[in-house]
Design a protein around this motif. Structure first.
Motif, mmCIF file in Angstrom:
data_model
loop_
_atom_site.group_PDB
_atom_site.id
_atom_site.type_symbol
_atom_site.label_atom_id
_atom_site.label_comp_id
_atom_site.label_asym_id
_atom_site.label_seq_id
_atom_site.Cartn_x
_atom_site.Cartn_y
_atom_site.Cartn_z
ATOM 1 N N LYS A 37 0.848 -1.189 0.000
ATOM 2 C CA LYS A 37 0.000 0.000 0.000
ATOM 3 C C LYS A 37 0.879 1.233 0.000
ATOM 4 C CE LYS A 37 -3.778 -2.274 2.304
ATOM 5 N NZ LYS A 37 -4.707 -2.312 3.411
ATOM 6 N N LYS A 38 0.521 2.172 -0.842
ATOM 7 C CA LYS A 38 1.274 3.414 -0.927
ATOM 8 C C LYS A 38 0.296 4.553 -0.699
ATOM 9 C CE LYS A 38 4.488 5.895 -3.867
ATOM 10 N NZ LYS A 38 5.168 5.930 -5.168
ATOM 11 N N GLU A 39 0.617 5.396 0.235
ATOM 12 C CA GLU A 39 -0.244 6.516 0.572
ATOM 13 C C GLU A 39 0.328 7.786 -0.033
ATOM 14 O OE1 GLU A 39 -0.542 8.275 4.744
ATOM 15 O OE2 GLU A 39 -2.181 6.806 4.694
ATOM 16 N N LYS A 40 -0.531 8.546 -0.695
ATOM 17 C CA LYS A 40 -0.068 9.775 -1.305
ATOM 18 C C LYS A 40 -1.097 10.862 -1.053
ATOM 19 C CE LYS A 40 1.506 11.787 -5.598
ATOM 20 N NZ LYS A 40 1.605 11.679 -7.040
ATOM 21 N N PHE A 41 -0.641 12.026 -0.645
ATOM 22 C CA PHE A 41 -1.530 13.145 -0.406
ATOM 23 C C PHE A 41 -1.806 13.878 -1.708
ATOM 24 C CE2 PHE A 41 0.540 12.563 3.712
ATOM 25 C CZ PHE A 41 -0.567 12.539 4.547
ATOM 26 N N ASN A 42 -3.039 14.327 -1.894
ATOM 27 C CA ASN A 42 -3.368 15.189 -3.015
ATOM 28 C C ASN A 42 -2.753 16.546 -2.697
ATOM 29 O OD1 ASN A 42 -4.878 17.368 -4.337
ATOM 30 N ND2 ASN A 42 -6.086 15.691 -5.191
ATOM 31 N N ASP A 43 -1.767 16.969 -3.494
ATOM 32 C CA ASP A 43 -0.993 18.168 -3.181
ATOM 33 C C ASP A 43 -1.861 19.399 -2.956
ATOM 34 O OD1 ASP A 43 1.287 16.642 -3.360
ATOM 35 O OD2 ASP A 43 1.856 17.386 -5.328
ATOM 36 N N ALA A 44 -2.673 19.762 -3.927
ATOM 37 C CA ALA A 44 -3.433 21.015 -3.857
ATOM 38 C C ALA A 44 -4.417 21.003 -2.693
ATOM 39 C CB ALA A 44 -4.163 21.261 -5.167
ATOM 40 N N GLU A 45 -5.187 19.928 -2.552
ATOM 41 C CA GLU A 45 -6.178 19.864 -1.473
ATOM 42 C C GLU A 45 -5.530 19.857 -0.099
ATOM 43 O OE1 GLU A 45 -9.193 16.865 -1.829
ATOM 44 O OE2 GLU A 45 -9.303 17.137 -3.986
ATOM 45 N N THR A 46 -4.450 19.106 0.043
ATOM 46 C CA THR A 46 -3.791 19.007 1.342
ATOM 47 C C THR A 46 -3.171 20.338 1.748
ATOM 48 O OG1 THR A 46 -3.308 16.688 0.874
ATOM 49 C CG2 THR A 46 -2.104 17.696 2.692
ATOM 50 N N VAL A 47 -2.497 21.013 0.816
ATOM 51 C CA VAL A 47 -1.894 22.311 1.118
ATOM 52 C C VAL A 47 -2.982 23.306 1.492
ATOM 53 C CG1 VAL A 47 -0.681 24.286 0.106
ATOM 54 C CG2 VAL A 47 0.190 21.973 -0.239
ATOM 55 N N SER A 48 -4.073 23.307 0.752
ATOM 56 C CA SER A 48 -5.180 24.210 1.043
ATOM 57 C C SER A 48 -5.739 23.971 2.441
ATOM 58 C CB SER A 48 -6.279 24.031 -0.010
ATOM 59 O OG SER A 48 -7.381 24.832 0.282
ATOM 60 N N LYS A 49 -5.947 22.699 2.774
ATOM 61 C CA LYS A 49 -6.494 22.346 4.091
ATOM 62 C C LYS A 49 -5.528 22.737 5.205
ATOM 63 C CE LYS A 49 -9.774 20.115 4.972
ATOM 64 N NZ LYS A 49 -11.147 20.457 5.309
ATOM 65 N N LEU A 50 -4.235 22.492 5.011
ATOM 66 C CA LEU A 50 -3.250 22.842 6.033
ATOM 67 C C LEU A 50 -3.162 24.361 6.218
ATOM 68 C CD1 LEU A 50 -0.469 20.262 5.162
ATOM 69 C CD2 LEU A 50 -1.890 20.283 7.219
ATOM 70 N N GLU A 51 -3.294 25.109 5.123
ATOM 71 C CA GLU A 51 -3.287 26.575 5.233
ATOM 72 C C GLU A 51 -4.521 27.062 5.978
ATOM 73 O OE1 GLU A 51 -2.762 27.697 1.134
ATOM 74 O OE2 GLU A 51 -0.560 27.738 1.332
ATOM 75 N N GLU A 52 -5.681 26.435 5.735
ATOM 76 C CA GLU A 52 -6.903 26.782 6.475
ATOM 77 C C GLU A 52 -6.714 26.546 7.964
ATOM 78 O OE1 GLU A 52 -10.459 24.730 5.257
ATOM 79 O OE2 GLU A 52 -10.070 25.185 3.144
ATOM 80 N N LEU A 53 -6.038 25.456 8.288
ATOM 81 C CA LEU A 53 -5.818 25.091 9.692
ATOM 82 C C LEU A 53 -4.630 25.840 10.305
ATOM 83 C CD1 LEU A 53 -6.308 21.232 9.300
ATOM 84 C CD2 LEU A 53 -7.912 22.844 10.355
ATOM 85 N N LYS A 54 -4.034 26.738 9.526
ATOM 86 C CA LYS A 54 -2.880 27.526 9.963
ATOM 87 C C LYS A 54 -1.715 26.624 10.384
ATOM 88 C CE LYS A 54 -5.368 31.705 10.893
ATOM 89 N NZ LYS A 54 -5.923 31.790 9.588
ATOM 90 N N LEU A 55 -1.514 25.570 9.605
ATOM 91 C CA LEU A 55 -0.423 24.631 9.858
ATOM 92 C C LEU A 55 0.553 24.660 8.685
ATOM 93 C CD1 LEU A 55 -2.462 21.656 11.327
ATOM 94 C CD2 LEU A 55 -0.959 23.213 12.575
ATOM 95 N N THR A 56 0.961 25.864 8.301
ATOM 96 C CA THR A 56 1.838 26.011 7.136
ATOM 97 C C THR A 56 3.232 25.430 7.379
ATOM 98 O OG1 THR A 56 2.367 28.255 7.851
ATOM 99 C CG2 THR A 56 0.624 27.999 6.199
ATOM 100 N N ASP A 57 3.582 25.165 8.633
ATOM 101 C CA ASP A 57 4.870 24.516 8.906
ATOM 102 C C ASP A 57 4.892 23.097 8.341
ATOM 103 O OD1 ASP A 57 5.693 26.745 10.236
ATOM 104 O OD2 ASP A 57 5.488 25.907 12.248
ATOM 105 N N LEU A 58 3.719 22.552 8.065
ATOM 106 C CA LEU A 58 3.637 21.198 7.523
ATOM 107 C C LEU A 58 3.668 21.191 5.996
ATOM 108 C CD1 LEU A 58 0.851 19.762 9.863
ATOM 109 C CD2 LEU A 58 3.324 19.707 10.186
#
Length: 104
Positions: A37-58
């Motif tokens: 199993k290989k897990e991969k994050f959707n780049d655009a959606e994940t970055v957007s969600k992390l920015e909403e959560l103010k977790l830009t360090d991630l």
């Protein structure tokens, strides 16, 4: 070979379930299926969600040269190729092509 794989996967799906590991032994041969199993994050959606959560360090910021712009700057005389000495690496790979010879 592909047909045999389909048969084996079909048997293992039936015996153990889809995408489940399993094995069986016939005579002195053991056939085993593993599941990778290989897990991969959707780049655009994940970055957007992390920015909403103010977790830009991630969020990873990757700086890399833009080859097309560099070549354009060299062509326009804005950058001298000598300024980039030691920055450019050239990689070569070999390939062999086999083509039929056309007879006249």
């Amino acid at each position: 070979m592909e047909q045999l794989q389909k048969v084996f996967h079909g048997f293992l799906d039936h015996q153990f379930g889809e995408n489940e590991k399993g094995e069986f032994v016939i005579n002195n041969l053991k056939l085993e299926r593993i599941i990778r199993k290989k897990e991969k994050f959707n780049d655009a959606e994940t970055v957007s969600k992390l920015e909403e959560l103010k977790l830009t360090d991630l969020v990873q910021v990757i700086k890399k040269p833009d080859g097309d712009k560099i070549k354009s700057a060299i062509n326009l005389g804005l950058l001298n190729e000598k300024d980039l000495d030691g920055c450019i690496s050239i990689h070569s790979s070999q390939a062999i092509y086999v083509k039929p010879v056309k007879t006249k």
